[in-house]
Motif scaffolding. Sequence first.
Motif, PDB file in Angstrom:
ATOM      1  N   VAL A 206      22.638  85.961 -30.996  1.00 51.91           N
ATOM      2  CA  VAL A 206      23.099  84.854 -30.156  1.00 51.91           C
ATOM      3  C   VAL A 206      22.676  85.139 -28.721  1.00 51.91           C
ATOM      4  O   VAL A 206      22.519  86.288 -28.320  1.00 51.91           O
ATOM      5  CB  VAL A 206      24.623  84.663 -30.229  1.00 51.91           C
ATOM      6  CG1 VAL A 206      25.058  84.264 -31.638  1.00 51.91           C
ATOM      7  CG2 VAL A 206      25.372  85.916 -29.770  1.00 51.91           C
ATOM      8  N   GLU A 207      22.489  84.071 -27.948  1.00 55.66           N
ATOM      9  CA  GLU A 207      22.063  84.188 -26.557  1.00 55.66           C
ATOM     10  C   GLU A 207      23.267  84.055 -25.629  1.00 55.66           C
ATOM     11  O   GLU A 207      24.054  83.113 -25.764  1.00 55.66           O
ATOM     12  CB  GLU A 207      21.028  83.105 -26.238  1.00 55.66           C
ATOM     13  CG  GLU A 207      20.472  83.182 -24.823  1.00 55.66           C
ATOM     14  CD  GLU A 207      19.640  81.960 -24.478  1.00 55.66           C
ATOM     15  OE1 GLU A 207      18.485  82.138 -24.056  1.00 55.66           O
ATOM     16  OE2 GLU A 207      20.142  80.820 -24.611  1.00 55.66           O
ATOM     17  N   THR A 208      23.404  84.976 -24.666  1.00 54.84           N
ATOM     18  CA  THR A 208      24.582  84.990 -23.800  1.00 54.84           C
ATOM     19  C   THR A 208      24.681  83.760 -22.911  1.00 54.84           C
ATOM     20  O   THR A 208      25.765  83.234 -22.687  1.00 54.84           O
ATOM     21  CB  THR A 208      24.580  86.231 -22.892  1.00 54.84           C
ATOM     22  OG1 THR A 208      23.402  86.219 -22.077  1.00 54.84           O
ATOM     23  CG2 THR A 208      24.633  87.504 -23.690  1.00 54.84           C
ATOM     24  N   GLY A 209      23.549  83.307 -22.361  1.00 52.92           N
ATOM     25  CA  GLY A 209      23.593  82.273 -21.335  1.00 52.92           C
ATOM     26  C   GLY A 209      23.943  82.868 -19.985  1.00 52.92           C
ATOM     27  O   GLY A 209      24.400  84.009 -19.877  1.00 52.92           O
ATOM     28  N   LEU A 210      23.746  82.088 -18.922  1.00 49.73           N
ATOM     29  CA  LEU A 210      23.922  82.614 -17.569  1.00 49.73           C
ATOM     30  C   LEU A 210      25.376  82.851 -17.208  1.00 49.73           C
ATOM     31  O   LEU A 210      25.673  83.662 -16.323  1.00 49.73           O
ATOM     32  CB  LEU A 210      23.302  81.646 -16.552  1.00 49.73           C
ATOM     33  CG  LEU A 210      21.806  81.341 -16.699  1.00 49.73           C
ATOM     34  CD1 LEU A 210      21.361  80.405 -15.589  1.00 49.73           C
ATOM     35  CD2 LEU A 210      20.976  82.609 -16.689  1.00 49.73           C
ATOM     36  N   SER A 211      26.304  82.147 -17.843  1.00 53.45           N
ATOM     37  CA  SER A 211      27.710  82.227 -17.443  1.00 53.45           C
ATOM     38  C   SER A 211      28.506  83.270 -18.211  1.00 53.45           C
ATOM     39  O   SER A 211      29.718  83.397 -18.021  1.00 53.45           O
ATOM     40  CB  SER A 211      28.379  80.855 -17.603  1.00 53.45           C
ATOM     41  OG  SER A 211      27.779  79.901 -16.739  1.00 53.45           O
ATOM     42  N   SER A 212      27.855  83.997 -19.117  1.00 53.32           N
ATOM     43  CA  SER A 212      28.535  85.108 -19.793  1.00 53.32           C
ATOM     44  C   SER A 212      27.613  86.318 -19.806  1.00 53.32           C
ATOM     45  O   SER A 212      26.404  86.193 -19.606  1.00 53.32           O
ATOM     46  CB  SER A 212      28.937  84.733 -21.223  1.00 53.32           C
ATOM     47  OG  SER A 212      27.874  84.911 -22.148  1.00 53.32           O
ATOM     48  N   ASP A 213      28.182  87.494 -20.038  1.00 56.01           N
ATOM     49  CA  ASP A 213      27.376  88.702 -20.181  1.00 56.01           C
ATOM     50  C   ASP A 213      27.785  89.414 -21.469  1.00 56.01           C
ATOM     51  O   ASP A 213      28.738  89.002 -22.140  1.00 56.01           O
ATOM     52  CB  ASP A 213      27.478  89.606 -18.952  1.00 56.01           C
ATOM     53  CG  ASP A 213      28.884  90.108 -18.672  1.00 56.01           C
ATOM     54  OD1 ASP A 213      29.719  90.101 -19.600  1.00 56.01           O
ATOM     55  OD2 ASP A 213      29.168  90.523 -17.540  1.00 56.01           O
ATOM     56  N   PRO A 214      27.082  90.457 -21.877  1.00 49.75           N
ATOM     57  CA  PRO A 214      27.365  91.076 -23.182  1.00 49.75           C
ATOM     58  C   PRO A 214      28.800  91.530 -23.364  1.00 49.75           C
ATOM     59  O   PRO A 214      29.382  91.341 -24.441  1.00 49.75           O
ATOM     60  CB  PRO A 214      26.383  92.257 -23.217  1.00 49.75           C
ATOM     61  CG  PRO A 214      25.212  91.775 -22.442  1.00 49.75           C
ATOM     62  CD  PRO A 214      25.815  90.988 -21.310  1.00 49.75           C
TER      63      PRO A 214
END
Length: 468
Positions: A206-214
């Motif tokens: 899945v891709e985190t996106g800019l508004s979340s991190d691992p």
Amino acid sequence: MTLMELVIDLHLHSRFSRAVSQRMNLQNMYIWGRKKGLNVLSIADFTYPLWYKETKAQLVESQEGIYRLKREKEIEQEFNLPLRENDVGMHFMLSTEVSCIYGGRVKDGQAGSYRIHCLILAPNYEIALKINKAFISRGFNLTADGRPILGISARDLTEMLFEIDRKIVLIPCHIWTPWFSLYGSKGGYDRIADCFGNYSKYIFAVETGLSSDPSMNWRINELNSRSIVSFSDAHSLEKMGREATVLRIKNKELRIKDKDITYSNIMNGLVKGKEKTFEIGYTIEFYPEEGKYHYTGHRNCNVIQTPDETKKNGAICPVCKRELTVGVMHRVEELANSEERNFIKETDAYGTVWLRDKKGIRPPYVNLVPLLEILSEALNSGVSSQAVMNAYDNLISQFGSEHEILLRSPLEKIQTLAGVTIAEGIQKVRERNIHINPGYDNTYGVVEIWGSPSGVNNTKKEDQKGLF
């Protein structure tokens, strides 16, 4: 970078997608990919007929599913691109983002639509053409936008793709974005199985996106068996590489060779527990607070809430009495299986702070502020101003790439060449010694490296010497 790393950014958009710079063509993407320090880029938007033909004519397959520009050498000479030590070159892969919009969603007793964005990776142009023909046969309009809207569920899309070729990969995009994502508060699901049904076992990343991190994603149990990847979703050249996934060769005694860089090897490197040639070494992340959906709020009403405030006050805007756009951080809190982010901070020899999983079972990551933003604040000039762009190009010519500057270049050398303030800005970003006013409701967060969004004062600007 070392010869054991491959920096990949597989989610971009071409100039044929809405709200995308007209400068997003292959030549410019190649030039900026080199500046950023990338090794594998998505050609993006292969579903768009004109772009499909244009890119196919400009590229040649160098390894299985991997393409290089035919004019690569001429471009290198014409634009005098910087030499990079231990460079493995710039390559392209085929991917596209699609928007699945379909009915059946019921929330709080009201019917609505699911809106899921998915990244599709194709092993070659022949398979990409089969995908396009399959979409056209279903009546999907591929000429309206580089990121087409498909009236099909995410589950049925996966089934359609696998019937074409089992080497096709599907990765849910920016999985927490409120409006268009797997876990989105406005158009998504609570579980992967609810979205993909019997195909959920094939969703290996899945891709985190800019508004979340691992570390936010580490709190979700169903993601324990899946890789967490990061790509830029860039709509302009300057945004490429702002998030990226870095693959390392598994045998640490070997160096990456051209024959290693294949579609299959890269895809296998993203499958947790099934890695062969490559494995995820780390990811490069935006600070999630800078993402435009991190907190809950209403832009027009100037209302912003932390997750705790939303729990206390609810998700109704106190000004207009309409529903707030529930942010990523609150949505993570809703679905999280653990109360706290379980990470530790470690500082490397360059002063860069890395975040690592306490259990040691996940790749680490680093949060960065793009170099152009650092220079903009350091020089007290617009991010796209000539002064900032000149400073950027001069630094790249000296150190080889943006990622090299932000992560590994000696601060003493940066100070000698670029001045005290720029070196200090890079140091503060490496140390995480910055402030960010969090983003919300389609509004990016504001980074304050020196504690003031207006930039540095005149005395600091006088410290600039050397190249600038």
